[in-house]
Design an enzyme around this catalytic site. Structure first.
Site, PDB file in Angstrom:
ATOM      1  N   ASP A 160       0.947  -1.145   0.134  1.00  0.00           N
ATOM      2  CA  ASP A 160      -0.013  -0.056  -0.062  1.00  0.00           C
ATOM      3  C   ASP A 160       1.068   1.244  -0.157  1.00  0.00           C
ATOM      4  O   ASP A 160       1.529   1.749   1.066  1.00  0.00           O
ATOM      5  CB  ASP A 160      -0.946  -0.022   1.359  1.00  0.00           C
ATOM      6  CG  ASP A 160      -1.986   1.200   1.180  1.00  0.00           C
ATOM      7  OD1 ASP A 160      -2.351   1.587   0.134  1.00  0.00           O
ATOM      8  OD2 ASP A 160      -2.221   1.626   2.304  1.00  0.00           O
ATOM      9  N   ASP A 167      -2.742   1.422   6.771  1.00  0.00           N
ATOM     10  CA  ASP A 167      -2.011   1.015   5.655  1.00  0.00           C
ATOM     11  C   ASP A 167      -1.404  -0.416   5.624  1.00  0.00           C
ATOM     12  O   ASP A 167      -1.289  -1.058   4.588  1.00  0.00           O
ATOM     13  CB  ASP A 167      -0.424   1.929   5.592  1.00  0.00           C
ATOM     14  CG  ASP A 167      -0.950   3.431   5.730  1.00  0.00           C
ATOM     15  OD1 ASP A 167      -1.155   3.915   4.672  1.00  0.00           O
ATOM     16  OD2 ASP A 167      -1.042   3.885   6.982  1.00  0.00           O
ATOM     17  N   GLU A 215      -1.095  -1.132  -4.833  1.00  0.00           N
ATOM     18  CA  GLU A 215      -2.254  -0.568  -4.929  1.00  0.00           C
ATOM     19  C   GLU A 215      -2.072   0.199  -6.262  1.00  0.00           C
ATOM     20  O   GLU A 215      -1.026   1.185  -6.398  1.00  0.00           O
ATOM     21  CB  GLU A 215      -2.631   0.162  -3.840  1.00  0.00           C
ATOM     22  CG  GLU A 215      -3.968   1.057  -4.012  1.00  0.00           C
ATOM     23  CD  GLU A 215      -4.421   1.659  -2.844  1.00  0.00           C
ATOM     24  OE1 GLU A 215      -4.396   2.941  -2.679  1.00  0.00           O
ATOM     25  OE2 GLU A 215      -5.005   1.248  -1.937  1.00  0.00           O
TER      26      GLU A 215
END
Length: 189
Positions: A7, A141, A68
């Site tokens: 992330d 996160d 991501e």
């Protein structure tokens, strides 16, 4: 399959390693966050992220990396840092010859919770449940990185088959001849 989920973020880069196959119980192999000081300049922060990612790759030896996909946000400065951290993750994986998959936030949310509009708390709760954890990983996160890895394990094989089918079709001269994009001007069929 062992997947490292990333992330990306310049201040906090979530990292999660999940192992397993679609249809079976998944297990968490590791979770954490690579942090960089806000007062450091961007190149130094990117080096710190790279070093952290390399340590995770050395320790956990994933077979794939799921990152991501950066999407447009209202805050250009935030999206730039996210994109830069994302690029570092892709570079580290590519340097090792690892496949990299990009998943959108809504795709990850849909895979993990069933809804592409799920809130962060819902994603964290489902990751905790799916991986049999005693508590939701903090900060968010870290939980998001695990969700990325779960998403890739569940969706990656289907995406790979689709990409292979598209590539095979594009490589086949016979199938290209009948596709409207590949017809020559003035040719009537």
């Amino acid at each position: 399959m062992r997947v490292l989920g990333v992330d990306p973020g310049l201040t906090r880069c979530g990292i999660g390693v999940v192992e397993g196959v679609a249809g079976r119980r998944l297990t968490m192999a590791g979770v954490g966050v690579i942090r960089t000081p806000a007062e450091a300049n961007v190149p130094e922060r990117l080096v710190l992220i790279e070093r952290g990612l390399e340590e995770w790759l050395d320790e956990h030896r994933p077979e794939a990396v799921a990152v991501e996909r950066v999407f447009s946000q209202h805050n250009v400065r935030t999206v730039m840092g996210t994109a830069q951290a994302s690029a570092v993750a892709m570079l580290c994986a590519a340097r090792r010859g690892l496949p990299v998959a990009l998943h959108t936030p809504s795709e990850v949310k849909a895979a993990v919770t069933g809804s592409g509009r799920a809130e962060k708390a819902q994603v964290g709760a489902m990751v905790t449940r799916l991986l049999g954890l005693s508590a939701t990983p903090k900060p968010a996160d870290a939980a998001d990185a695990l969700a990325l890895a779960v998403c890739h394990i569940w969706r990656g094989p289907a995406q790979n088959r689709l990409q292979q089918a598209v590539a095979a079709r594009q490589a086949d001269p016979a199938s290209r001849a009948h596709h409207p994009q590949h017809r020559r001007k003035g040719t009537v069929r």
